[in-house]
Enzyme design. Structure first.
Site, short mmCIF file in Angstrom:
data_model
loop_
_atom_site.label_atom_id
_atom_site.label_comp_id
_atom_site.label_asym_id
_atom_site.label_seq_id
_atom_site.Cartn_x
_atom_site.Cartn_y
_atom_site.Cartn_z
N SER A 115 0.81 -1.21 0.00
CA SER A 115 0.00 0.00 0.00
C SER A 115 0.85 1.27 0.00
CB SER A 115 -0.90 0.01 1.24
OG SER A 115 -1.59 1.24 1.36
N GLN A 136 0.92 -0.45 -4.72
CA GLN A 136 -0.39 0.17 -4.87
C GLN A 136 -0.24 1.68 -4.76
OE1 GLN A 136 -2.08 1.74 -2.03
NE2 GLN A 136 -3.74 2.46 -3.34
N TYR A 138 -2.03 5.43 -4.61
CA TYR A 138 -3.07 6.44 -4.55
C TYR A 138 -2.51 7.67 -5.25
CZ TYR A 138 -6.16 4.04 -1.23
OH TYR A 138 -7.03 3.15 -0.64
N THR A 164 -5.31 2.44 -7.45
CA THR A 164 -6.66 2.39 -6.91
C THR A 164 -7.50 3.46 -7.59
OG1 THR A 164 -5.96 1.49 -4.79
CG2 THR A 164 -8.07 2.65 -4.84
N LYS A 234 -7.21 -1.07 -9.98
CA LYS A 234 -7.93 -1.77 -8.90
C LYS A 234 -9.17 -0.99 -8.49
CE LYS A 234 -7.39 -3.48 -4.16
NZ LYS A 234 -8.47 -2.64 -3.56
N HIS A 258 -13.42 -2.43 -2.97
CA HIS A 258 -12.61 -1.87 -1.88
C HIS A 258 -12.97 -2.52 -0.54
CE1 HIS A 258 -9.69 1.49 -1.47
NE2 HIS A 258 -9.98 1.38 -0.19
N ASP A 289 -10.81 -9.41 -5.87
CA ASP A 289 -10.69 -9.54 -4.41
C ASP A 289 -12.08 -9.37 -3.81
OD1 ASP A 289 -11.32 -6.82 -4.18
OD2 ASP A 289 -9.30 -6.20 -3.65
N GLY A 290 -12.17 -9.54 -2.48
CA GLY A 290 -13.43 -9.32 -1.80
C GLY A 290 -14.12 -10.61 -1.38
N ILE A 292 -12.96 -13.51 -0.29
CA ILE A 292 -12.30 -14.80 -0.50
C ILE A 292 -11.86 -15.35 0.85
CG2 ILE A 292 -10.34 -15.99 -1.55
CD1 ILE A 292 -12.22 -14.97 -3.67
N ARG A 293 -12.44 -16.47 1.25
CA ARG A 293 -12.13 -17.05 2.56
C ARG A 293 -11.78 -18.54 2.50
NH1 ARG A 293 -12.17 -12.39 2.99
NH2 ARG A 293 -13.15 -11.04 4.54
#
Length: 365
Positions: A115, A136, A138, A164, A234, A258, A289-290, A292-293
């Site tokens: 990040s 990543q 910004y 992002t 992203k 996000h 992403d988001g 995923i477990r």
């Protein structure tokens, strides 16, 4: 009152368990920052639930005695199609911050997207990495600062930029507000060199010092033109934006909401992914992403057309619980579960995974 002993990291067998154990390892403010989503958190729950609703199609009597999870992405070899998503402020979880995270990624055989809001400099993280590191970005209002960040990532040895694009402002993050989120005075953001600033807007305002609400496609085209690294965008959910990205100079798309931290009631990434895949038509690689477990979630994402997935909250919980060893354990669990799921659906290599892995495809044949 007798409290249960803290389990050993090897005695944790699901990613969900790390969240349970991490809460006692984090301050209330840090836990709220990591765990919270936007507004009523409907999309945050849907991110996980919608992967669960997808059914897999088993296959029998296939030789699965040798299985490979290796894949190629943007010219880079990945040991498995899982990366650590960009997340901020790792020192909230562990004193070593992102240095512990990258060590866990090394042990677990996964790439890391670092990040802009890392508490360790990109140069130090990249130097410690044995797996690919992406940076990543910004994009800042100050183009000179943005270009400086790009050049530092290039010089450090990062393999890609991850810009992002879904956060001109933050969403209604009530958990952060209730715990009065603020960065400790000793937290530095060495990738920005901006001094003591916050990503949080002041009360009743929506704009932040660290985010650029004026960012447009022209800025993306500029970034792609100056970067020596491939650029991934992203934060794309809308297929129309995905179509626009194809001609922007970007090298990849990451379907993401996000972590459901910005706009509540948007689709889950599991719902959006196939629409984006169909719109892009293999012109760019797509990641997601988001929520995923499980290794089965990874397989479902690949079956829908993603080239790889990224995980966020689970590795932060594991980082808080057990440092680098926790991050490595999360990756080990996903690796093992993905191997199991591939074996039981009759696949021995990532390139064999397509929509025929999904029961909905089989049931319509």
């Amino acid at each position: 009152m007798i409290t249960a002993a803290k389990p050993k990291v090897d005695d944790i067998f699901t990613l969900a368990e790390f969240e349970i154990h991490a809460e006692t390892c984090l301050s209330p403010m840090a836990f709220a920052y990591i765990a919270g989503g936007a507004a009523d958190e409907l999309t945050m729950r849907a991110n996980c639930e919608d992967w669960k609703r997808i059914r897999l199609a088993p296959r029998i009597l296939v030789d699965v005695s040798q299985i490979s999870l290796t894949t190629e992405l943007l010219g880079q070899q990945l040991e498995m199609p899982v990366m650590l998503a960009p997340t901020a402020f790792h020192r909230f979880c562990c004193a070593e911050g992102e240095l512990a995270t990258v060590e866990g990624a090394n042990q677990g055989g996964a790439g890391l997207v670092l990040s802009s809001f890392s508490t360790v400099a990109v140069e130090d993280v990249a130097a410690a990495a044995r797996q690919p590191v992406w940076f990543q970005l910004y994009a800042q209002k100050d183009k000179a600062l943005t270009e400086q960040m790009v050049r530092r990532a290039e010089a450090a040895g990062c393999k890609a930029l991850c810009v992002t694009v879904d956060t001109p402002i933050l969403g209604a993050r009530h958990r952060e507000s209730r715990t009065q989120f603020n960065l400790p005075a000793d937290f530095k953001l060495p990738n920005l060199n901006l001094g003591p600033v916050s990503h949080r807007p002041v009360r009743s305002a929506i704009y932040s010092e660290l985010l650029n609400p004026a960012l447009t496609w022209k800025d993306i085209e500029w970034l792609c033109s100056i970067s020596k690294l491939p650029v991934a965008l992203k934060g794309i959910l809308n297929p129309q934006d995905a179509a626009r990205a194809v001609n922007s100079g970007a090298a990849a798309i990451i379907v993401s909401n996000h972590g459901a931290r910005n706009l509540d009631t948007v689709p889950s990434t599991a719902e959006a992914l196939p629409l984006v895949i169909d719109k892009v038509q293999d012109k760019l690689p797509v990641l997601v992403d988001g929520g995923i477990r499980r290794g089965t979630d990874v397989l479902k994402a690949l079956a829908l057309g993603a080239k790889a997935v990224l995980i966020g909250r689970p590795y932060l919980y594991a980082l808080a619980f057990a440092g680098a060893a926790g991050v490595a354990r999360v990756l080990e669990l996903l690796n093992t579960e993905l191997l199991m799921a591939m074996a039981l659906t009759g696949r021995t290599a990532i390139h064999q995974v397509d929509r025929s892995v999904l029961w909905s495809t089989v049931s319509h044949m």
